[in-house]
Write a protein that holds these residues in place. Structure first.
Motif, PDB file in Angstrom:
ATOM      1  N   ASN A   1      43.241  -5.988  21.158  1.00  0.00           N
ATOM      2  CA  ASN A   1      43.171  -7.176  22.007  1.00  0.00           C
ATOM      3  C   ASN A   1      41.731  -7.682  22.061  1.00  0.00           C
ATOM      4  O   ASN A   1      40.803  -6.900  22.230  1.00  0.00           O
ATOM      5  CB  ASN A   1      43.625  -6.857  23.442  1.00  0.00           C
ATOM      6  CG  ASN A   1      45.088  -6.492  23.515  1.00  0.00           C
ATOM      7  OD1 ASN A   1      45.439  -5.439  24.007  1.00  0.00           O
ATOM      8  ND2 ASN A   1      45.941  -7.335  23.002  1.00  0.00           N
ATOM      9  N   GLY A   2      41.580  -8.981  21.877  1.00  0.00           N
ATOM     10  CA  GLY A   2      40.257  -9.596  22.006  1.00  0.00           C
ATOM     11  C   GLY A   2      39.406  -9.510  20.748  1.00  0.00           C
ATOM     12  O   GLY A   2      38.235  -9.859  20.780  1.00  0.00           O
TER      13      GLY A   2
ATOM     14  N   GLY B   1      39.699 -11.269  18.068  1.00  0.00           N
ATOM     15  CA  GLY B   1      39.465 -12.583  17.465  1.00  0.00           C
ATOM     16  C   GLY B   1      40.618 -13.121  16.619  1.00  0.00           C
ATOM     17  O   GLY B   1      40.455 -14.157  15.960  1.00  0.00           O
ATOM     18  N   LYS B   2      41.771 -12.482  16.671  1.00  0.00           N
ATOM     19  CA  LYS B   2      42.905 -12.906  15.830  1.00  0.00           C
ATOM     20  C   LYS B   2      43.323 -14.344  16.147  1.00  0.00           C
ATOM     21  O   LYS B   2      43.429 -15.181  15.245  1.00  0.00           O
ATOM     22  CB  LYS B   2      44.110 -11.965  16.034  1.00  0.00           C
ATOM     23  CG  LYS B   2      43.828 -10.515  15.761  1.00  0.00           C
ATOM     24  CD  LYS B   2      45.033  -9.643  15.990  1.00  0.00           C
ATOM     25  CE  LYS B   2      45.511  -9.556  17.417  1.00  0.00           C
ATOM     26  NZ  LYS B   2      44.585  -8.947  18.377  1.00  0.00           N
ATOM     27  N   SER B   3      43.572 -14.613  17.446  1.00  0.00           N
ATOM     28  CA  SER B   3      44.048 -15.954  17.810  1.00  0.00           C
ATOM     29  C   SER B   3      42.979 -17.001  17.549  1.00  0.00           C
ATOM     30  O   SER B   3      43.289 -18.122  17.129  1.00  0.00           O
ATOM     31  CB  SER B   3      44.440 -15.994  19.292  1.00  0.00           C
ATOM     32  OG  SER B   3      45.456 -15.072  19.515  1.00  0.00           O
ATOM     33  N   THR B   4      41.717 -16.625  17.767  1.00  0.00           N
ATOM     34  CA  THR B   4      40.630 -17.573  17.509  1.00  0.00           C
ATOM     35  C   THR B   4      40.644 -17.971  16.031  1.00  0.00           C
ATOM     36  O   THR B   4      40.555 -19.152  15.694  1.00  0.00           O
ATOM     37  CB  THR B   4      39.278 -16.928  17.891  1.00  0.00           C
ATOM     38  OG1 THR B   4      39.366 -16.492  19.246  1.00  0.00           O
ATOM     39  CG2 THR B   4      38.135 -17.887  17.735  1.00  0.00           C
TER      40      THR B   4
ATOM     41  N   GLU C   1      49.555 -18.721  20.087  1.00  0.00           N
ATOM     42  CA  GLU C   1      49.754 -17.910  21.288  1.00  0.00           C
ATOM     43  C   GLU C   1      49.820 -18.765  22.555  1.00  0.00           C
ATOM     44  O   GLU C   1      50.660 -18.545  23.412  1.00  0.00           O
ATOM     45  CB  GLU C   1      48.554 -16.967  21.362  1.00  0.00           C
ATOM     46  CG  GLU C   1      48.716 -15.780  22.224  1.00  0.00           C
ATOM     47  CD  GLU C   1      47.412 -14.999  22.235  1.00  0.00           C
ATOM     48  OE1 GLU C   1      47.472 -13.795  22.370  1.00  0.00           O
ATOM     49  OE2 GLU C   1      46.322 -15.600  22.120  1.00  0.00           O
TER      50      GLU C   1
HETATM   51  N1  LIG Z   1      37.749 -20.231  25.707  1.00  0.00           N
HETATM   52  C1  LIG Z   1      37.120 -19.074  25.672  1.00  0.00           C
HETATM   53  N2  LIG Z   1      35.953 -18.887  26.305  1.00  0.00           N
HETATM   54  C2  LIG Z   1      35.299 -17.707  26.240  1.00  0.00           C
HETATM   55  N3  LIG Z   1      35.730 -16.640  25.554  1.00  0.00           N
HETATM   56  C3  LIG Z   1      36.895 -16.754  24.895  1.00  0.00           C
HETATM   57  C4  LIG Z   1      37.665 -17.968  24.913  1.00  0.00           C
HETATM   58  N4  LIG Z   1      38.764 -17.786  24.167  1.00  0.00           N
HETATM   59  C5  LIG Z   1      38.700 -16.518  23.699  1.00  0.00           C
HETATM   60  N5  LIG Z   1      37.575 -15.906  24.142  1.00  0.00           N
HETATM   61  C6  LIG Z   1      37.143 -14.533  23.828  1.00  0.00           C
HETATM   62  O1  LIG Z   1      37.106 -14.390  22.417  1.00  0.00           O
HETATM   63  C7  LIG Z   1      37.541 -13.074  22.055  1.00  0.00           C
HETATM   64  C8  LIG Z   1      38.653 -13.188  21.029  1.00  0.00           C
HETATM   65  O2  LIG Z   1      39.783 -13.740  21.670  1.00  0.00           O
HETATM   66  P1  LIG Z   1      41.169 -13.906  20.907  1.00  0.00           P
HETATM   67  O3  LIG Z   1      42.116 -14.610  21.827  1.00  0.00           O
HETATM   68  O4  LIG Z   1      40.914 -14.521  19.580  1.00  0.00           O
HETATM   69  O5  LIG Z   1      41.599 -12.387  20.709  1.00  0.00           O
HETATM   70  P2  LIG Z   1      42.930 -11.778  20.077  1.00  0.00           P
HETATM   71  O6  LIG Z   1      42.523 -10.863  18.981  1.00  0.00           O
HETATM   72  O7  LIG Z   1      43.886 -12.864  19.766  1.00  0.00           O
HETATM   73  O8  LIG Z   1      43.462 -10.887  21.294  1.00  0.00           O
HETATM   74  P3  LIG Z   1      44.982 -10.558  21.725  1.00  0.00           P
HETATM   75  O9  LIG Z   1      45.456  -9.430  20.876  1.00  0.00           O
HETATM   76  O10 LIG Z   1      44.821 -10.110  23.152  1.00  0.00           O
HETATM   77  O11 LIG Z   1      45.809 -11.792  21.611  1.00  0.00           O
HETATM   78  C9  LIG Z   1      37.934 -12.381  23.341  1.00  0.00           C
HETATM   79  O12 LIG Z   1      36.878 -11.542  23.762  1.00  0.00           O
HETATM   80  C10 LIG Z   1      38.125 -13.510  24.330  1.00  0.00           C
HETATM   81  O13 LIG Z   1      37.783 -13.094  25.645  1.00  0.00           O
END
Ligand SMILES: Nc1ncnc2c1ncn2[C@@H]1O[C@H](COP(=O)(O)OP(=O)(O)OP(=O)(O)O)[C@@H](O)[C@H]1O
Ligand SMILES: [Mg+2]
Length: 460
Positions: A80-81, A83-86, A113
């Motif tokens: 989690n977190g 960066g996948k969704s980013t 997501e």
């Molecule tokens: N709008 C935002 N402002 C600040 N930080 C952000 C924002 N969006 C995401 N983040 C941070 O960027 C990092 C990556 O987030 P992301 O949503 O890409 O993770 P993920 O791998 O998709 O996680 P998950 O498995 O929980 O879905 C996280 O630490 C999150 O807190």
């Protein structure tokens, strides 16, 4: 030559993190003040410095470069977190990278997501038309597809209700139906499927397989390594915004699991060892075709071992032996389909535990988990083990598998502590050889050898 569908070049994404809510107002004020000052003046510099004190930049992605060929299915895994969704949002074009560039060739559909892209006040039907228009379909084309979309979503009369009253599962049903109905060149799916019920997930996977067969490029985020193994050609393991590993899904999943199941103190060491890994198909050497004919005649083949077995750092105990024995008590790793025997797992403990579980599971050659057993069973009392104890768990098993090579993973864990006491992934390979009258394929041998045939019927 392979055609590139998605090209990601040196992409980084920084999010601005504010010190407190008031900082969102104070920083722009200092910034604006600085802009009012003469450019080179020390006052301007001081204002900008002051503005910068109210926030810091957090890098969610760091220097990602990828090239994905047309028709490939890429799975992305990571904690989690990480960066996948980013990353998916940047590829889908709903988020801008801070630096770097992305090029996408073809029509993109995305199930991201955050939200389905629906207007909550509109009905399901209206949203289908609106979404289809955004994806480039004309009204006539949407008319022609509407029945297929509505019947895939299968939400009955709710299609005429505003989507604000939909459950999250209903929303994803409709979103998936729309996004996949437009026959996209590239489909991006961010964990969306876990919301749907099991029957719907099954339907979605069939649809994804079909799109894959038709040449759609698929980018797929899931926390389920099984889904990644089942669906993808390659997998990417993201960690803290960087690509830690890219390779065959079974191999990458195995490395990922060793990382997430590691105790916190071992995690960094494991991460470094993964970073140094060169990807390879872990089962290549154990491929049955690679074995010599004379070796196959025996019951134990020396070369038949899982060459890339992955051992987790132990914590309080160690697996010291494992084996498969036949009913004459011989150690075997070459067995006929339908084999009956005993799996044994021996562990030594150097700490006291009051809640130990022993277990193993069996995976197919491409990493699909097929079967697993624990000792004790789910309902029984947990095992107490003391420092200095050596314990051996055993299970009488049958292996109703079709011919092929299968991999055993062994583990011991304490229910009250995170991670494993010790675990060895793909510790043992067992090859199931065909019986003389074998005609089964895929994974399970479901045949009744004495009852099958072919009949000629009169008429139709
Ligand atoms: N709008 C935002 N402002 C600040 N930080 C952000 C924002 N969006 C995401 N983040 C941070 O960027 C990092 C990556 O987030 P992301 O949503 O890409 O993770 P993920 O791998 O998709 O996680 P998950 O498995 O929980 O879905 C996280 O630490 C999150 O807190
Ligand atoms: Mg996410």
């Amino acid at each position: 030559m392979n055609e590139i569908a998605i090209s990601v070049k040196n992409v980084s994404k920084a999010y601005r993190i504010w010190n407190d809510p008031a900082a969102r107002i104070k920083a722009p004020l200092w910034d604006s003040l600085g802009r009012l000052m003469p450019r080179q003046s020390s006052y301007a510099g001081k204002c900008f410095e002051k503005a910068a004190q109210y926030f810091h930049d957090f890098y969610a992605l760091r220097d990602i470069s990828l090239e994905i060929n047309k028709g490939e299915c890429i799975g992305i895994i990571g904690r989690n977190g990480c960066g996948k969704s980013t990353l998916l949002q940047i590829i889908a074009g709903t988020l801008q990278p801070t630096t770097g560039s992305v090029q996408v060739h073809g029509r993109v559909a995305a199930l991201l997501e955050l939200g389905s892209g629906f207007n909550p006040e509109y009905t399901g039907r209206e949203n289908v038309y609106m979404n289809a228009a955004i994806l480039g379909l004309t009204k006539e084309e949407t008319d022609a597809k509407f029945y297929t979309i509505a019947s895939f979503a299968d939400i009955g009369q709710f299609i005429e209700q505003p989507v604000k009253i939909y459950s999250s599962g209903m929303l994803i049903r409709l979103a998936f139906a729309v996004q996949t109905a437009i026959d996209p060149d590239i489909l991006i799916v961010d964990e969306a499927l876990s919301v749907g019920d099991e029957a719907f997930q099954r339907k979605c996977f069939s649809r994804l397989k079909l799109l894959q067969a038709e040449g759609t490029t698929l980018l797929f985020v899931s926390h389920s390594t099984q889904q990644i193994v089942h669906l993808c050609d390659h997998a990417i393991f993201l960690d803290e915004g960087s690509v830690l590993l890219l390779g065959p899904p079974g191999f990458v999943s195995k490395q990922y699991e060793s990382f997430i199941f590691a105790t916190p103190e071992n995690r960094n060491r494991i991460k470094e060892s993964i970073r140094g890994t060169t990807t390879c198909d872990s089962v290549a050497i154990a491929d049955p075709a690679a074995l010599q004919r004379e070796e196959i005649m025996s019951d134990f083949v020396k070369n038949l071992m899982a060459p890339k077995s992955q051992e987790y750092a132990s914590s309080g105990g160690e697996i010291i032996h494992f084996e498969l024995r036949d009913n004459q008590n011989r150690v075997v790793n070459l067995v006929p389909s339908g084999f009956a025997g005993v799996v044994r797992l021996r562990a030594h403990f150097n700490r006291d535990f009051h809640d130990v579980v022993f277990g193993f599971h069996i995976k197919s050659i491409n990493g699909l988990e097929l079967a697993g057993l624990t000792y004790p069973s789910m309902q029984a009392k947990l095992v107490e083990c003391h420092r200095g104890d050596t314990m051996e768990a055993y299970w009488h098993v049958t292996m109703p598998f079709a011919p092929g090579t299968y991999f055993f993973t062994f583990g011991i864990r304490s229910v009250s502590q995170p991670g494993f006491i010790h675990r060895i992934v793909d510790a043992m390979a067992v090859k199931v050889v065909p019986n003389a009258d074998s005609f089964s394929f895929c994974i399970f041998d479901i045949s009744d050898k004495n009852a099958y045939g072919l009949e000629k019927l009169n008429g139709r």
